[in-house]
Design an enzyme around this catalytic site. Structure first.
Site, PDB file in Angstrom:
ATOM      1  N   ASP A   1      -2.051   1.026  -8.208  1.00 56.30           N
ATOM      2  CA  ASP A   1      -3.065   2.054  -8.457  1.00 56.30           C
ATOM      3  C   ASP A   1      -2.531   3.405  -7.975  1.00 56.30           C
ATOM      4  OD1 ASP A   1      -3.253   1.626  -5.722  1.00 56.30           O
ATOM      5  OD2 ASP A   1      -5.424   1.658  -5.661  1.00 56.30           O
TER       6      ASP A   1
ATOM      7  N   SER B   1      -8.308   6.880  -4.877  1.00 56.17           N
ATOM      8  CA  SER B   1      -7.866   5.551  -5.289  1.00 56.17           C
ATOM      9  C   SER B   1      -7.929   5.396  -6.808  1.00 56.17           C
ATOM     10  CB  SER B   1      -8.687   4.491  -4.570  1.00 56.17           C
ATOM     11  OG  SER B   1      -8.186   3.202  -4.835  1.00 56.17           O
TER      12      SER B   1
ATOM     13  N   ASP C   1      -1.931   1.433  -2.931  1.00 57.20           N
ATOM     14  CA  ASP C   1      -2.293   0.466  -1.897  1.00 57.20           C
ATOM     15  C   ASP C   1      -2.728  -0.868  -2.500  1.00 57.20           C
ATOM     16  OD1 ASP C   1      -4.762   1.301  -2.868  1.00 57.20           O
ATOM     17  OD2 ASP C   1      -5.654   1.675  -0.903  1.00 57.20           O
TER      18      ASP C   1
ATOM     19  N   ASP D   1      -2.874   5.522  -5.550  1.00 62.01           N
ATOM     20  CA  ASP D   1      -2.391   5.746  -4.181  1.00 62.01           C
ATOM     21  C   ASP D   1      -1.549   4.577  -3.681  1.00 62.01           C
ATOM     22  OD1 ASP D   1      -4.798   4.221  -4.045  1.00 62.01           O
ATOM     23  OD2 ASP D   1      -5.038   4.724  -1.933  1.00 62.01           O
TER      24      ASP D   1
END
Length: 579
Positions: free
Chosen positions: A305, A146, A309, A307
């Site tokens: 961000d 993340s 999400d 990833d």
């Protein structure tokens, strides 16, 4: 010999570990502290999977830790499913070693007779969640850390509903991983052999098309986009991560013509060279985007961000020309209000419609649910618990999901995924901006309208980082002290009730009455305070931090800012006395 030294010597001498690993370990042979940090424990496979610094050792992210974790997952899958056609979807982000870790995991699954569907290149977390259900997989693996700094990577596990693992699967998988005491017990096979056996398949374009197709069906006001797509200016940055292609694709296909991508942050880069860590909650993540926004006079600035999400947001105030930060609570409420109000206007709301939030999310969500007459469900921190509620609605036939969000910039519109989805959030915020523009309003105007309607809620978070073995103990000491000596007053607010999610108790301070929380066991403390204020204390699940979430309700923006700042300072002062 100390246990950590024994483990270190084992990795140096065992032919199972490759020469590059041994060379890295040999280089620290005179640094006992470094050896201890790498080997004093195993990188814990927790409810969120694995997350740690990349490197050799049992307490690091590396090939052997990934294979061991995957062997535990494979053992659990084979234990709970007797299907002959079990499969797992695997995605990865732009971090160092992400594609390699994805392959190590895939080949361990293949060696256990479980087919791996591996994305051809980096993809966002929500698309992995979508793929699990689209392909009928029993589980999913996402290689990502993340927003952690560049030296980190991680390994998240999803179950067949597309959400991150929850009870009983989380503890079941954790137990299987713990049961493997020998790293050499992890099976693997050659990639060519896995492909030939039909146990390794590369996926990509078809899943992309299906995912984007689902998102586009969620648009409520295509006519507003058609009217304003030439006028609305959007600056977007993927922060060197996975969002670049899908976010731009969905905006383009919906007709948004003025999308400007921050060039320095456009391409994937595991070093994240333009930021100290790639977190859209941090001001530094927006420096380049805001510079570009001012040059082109953009309406909004969006940052996903690595990833993809979570979505960070800055919106322009047309009256002052200033760009305001929308916190996760603010952008979540803005989207919740937009989605619920427009569904109500266009088709009416279902009688069993539900808005879902986490326990550390703003009380403005409660006010929105009350205003529209919808149900409100509160869950523990972690989007997987929102996914769990959606699954419960589907299984019971009771409850219709309207919107769900958490304070850390994570939300989900629709049920195509069961994790937070920044790609759909990009789409929905752009749509909302177009819709409000047709009414002569900006997103900031819409936010002010909400404050006037619901109250000037302001929520914030403070955290204290306590690294290493001693830090973990200090974090536990803070929670133990608060449990043993519960505060009756915090920052000038009286404590009305104290919730202890570990003890499953809610205690009314005035009457002494105790009732259960009704939520799963979690090491979290929560205090309901006078004047609609609150404080929640919880250790981070992914970083060496203890976090303090709090919220107040003011009479204006200025009053809310002052009250929030005062409460934050007094909470930190209270905690610092304990250290």
């Amino acid at each position: 010999m100390e246990a950590y030294r024994k483990a270190y010597e084992e990795w140096l001498s065992n032919p199972y570990f490759d020469e590059a690993t041994k060379a890295e370990l040999k280089a620290i042979e005179n640094d006992d502290n470094e050896i201890k940090e790498r080997f004093y424990t195993e990188l814990e496979f927790g409810t969120a999977g694995l997350r740690g610094v990349i490197g050799a050792g049992t307490n690091r992210m590396n090939q052997y830790v990934v294979q061991k974790a995957t062997q535990g997952l494979a053992n659990y899958i084979n234990k709970v499913s007797d299907s002959q056609t079990k499969c797992v979807a695997i995605a990865f982000d732009s971090r160092h070693m992400s594609p390699e870790f994805a392959d190590f995991a895939a080949l361990t699954l293949a060696a256990n007779g479980i087919k791996a569907y591996v994305f051809e290149s980096l993809r966002p977390t929500p698309e992995l969640s979508f793929a699990v259900r689209e392909l009928g997989c029993i589980a999913g693996i996402n290689i990502t850390a993340s927003h952690n700094p560049p030296e980190y990577n991680g390994y998240k596990v999803y179950w067949e509903d597309g959400a991150q693992i929850t009870p009983p699967h989380d503890t079941g998988i954790m137990d299987e991983v713990k049961a493997i005491t020998d790293y050499t017990a992890a099976k693997t096979m050659e990639k060519d052999a896995a492909i030939a056996a039909g146990l390794y398949e590369v996926i990509g374009g078809k899943i992309d098309d299906a995912f984007i197709g689902c998102l586009k069906k969620l648009v409520l006001h295509p006519e507003a986009i058609a009217q304003e797509s030439k006028n609305l200016k959007i600056v977007y940055t993927p922060l060197h991560g996975t969002g670049n292609i899908p976010a731009r694709r969905v905006l383009k296909e919906l007709g948004f013509e003025n999308v400007y991508v921050v060039p320095q942050q456009e391409l994937p880069d595991g070093d994240f060279p333009t930021v100290s860590y790639p977190n859209p909650e941090a001001d530094e993540a927006f420096e380049l985007g805001l510079k570009l926004a001012k040059e082109i006079d953009a309406d909004l600035v969006l940052a996903t961000d690595p990833d993809a999400d979570r979505l960070g947001v800055r919106v322009k105030d047309a009256k002052t020309g200033e760009y305001h930060t929308l916190t996760g609570n603010m952008s979540g409420c803005l989207l919740a209000d937009y989605e619920i109000s427009q569904k109500k206007a266009l088709q009416g709301l279902p009688e069993d419609g539900v808005l879902i939030k986490t326990i550390v999310t703003t009380n403005m969500a409660d006010a929105i649910a009350k205003y529209y007459g919808t149900g409100l469900v509160e869950v523990l921190t972690g989007f997987k618990y929102i996914g769990q509620q959606i699954l419960g609605f589907e299984q019971s036939g009771k409850g219709t999901y309207l919107f769900g969000f958490e304070e850390s910039y994570g939300c989900l519109i629709g049920t195509h995924a069961r994790d937070k989805d920044a790609i759909v959030a990009v789409m929905a915020l752009a749509e909302a901006a177009a819709f409000y523009k047709t009414q002569g309003k900006t997103l900031w105007d819409a936010m002010i309208d909400m404050y006037e309607r619901y109250g000037y809620y302001k929520d914030d978070i403070k955290s204290i980082t306590l690294k290493g073995i001693e830090g973990l103990q200090k974090i536990q000491d803070i929670l133990n002290t608060l449990r043993q000596n519960p505060p009756t007053e915090i920052g000038g607010y009286k404590v009305l009730s104290a919730r202890d999610y570990k003890a499953d108790t809610i205690k009314d301070i005035a009457t002494g009455e105790v009732k259960p929380t009704g939520l799963p066991n979690s090491n979290v403390l929560y205090y309901d305070l006078t004047d609609d204020a609150w404080l929640c204390v919880r250790p981070s699940g992914t970083e060496p931090k203890v976090k303090f979430y709090y919220g107040i309700k003011g009479t204006s923006l200025e009053d809310a800012d002052a009250k929030s700042a005062a409460l934050g300072e007094q909470v930190l002062a209270m905690i610092n006395k304990m250290l």
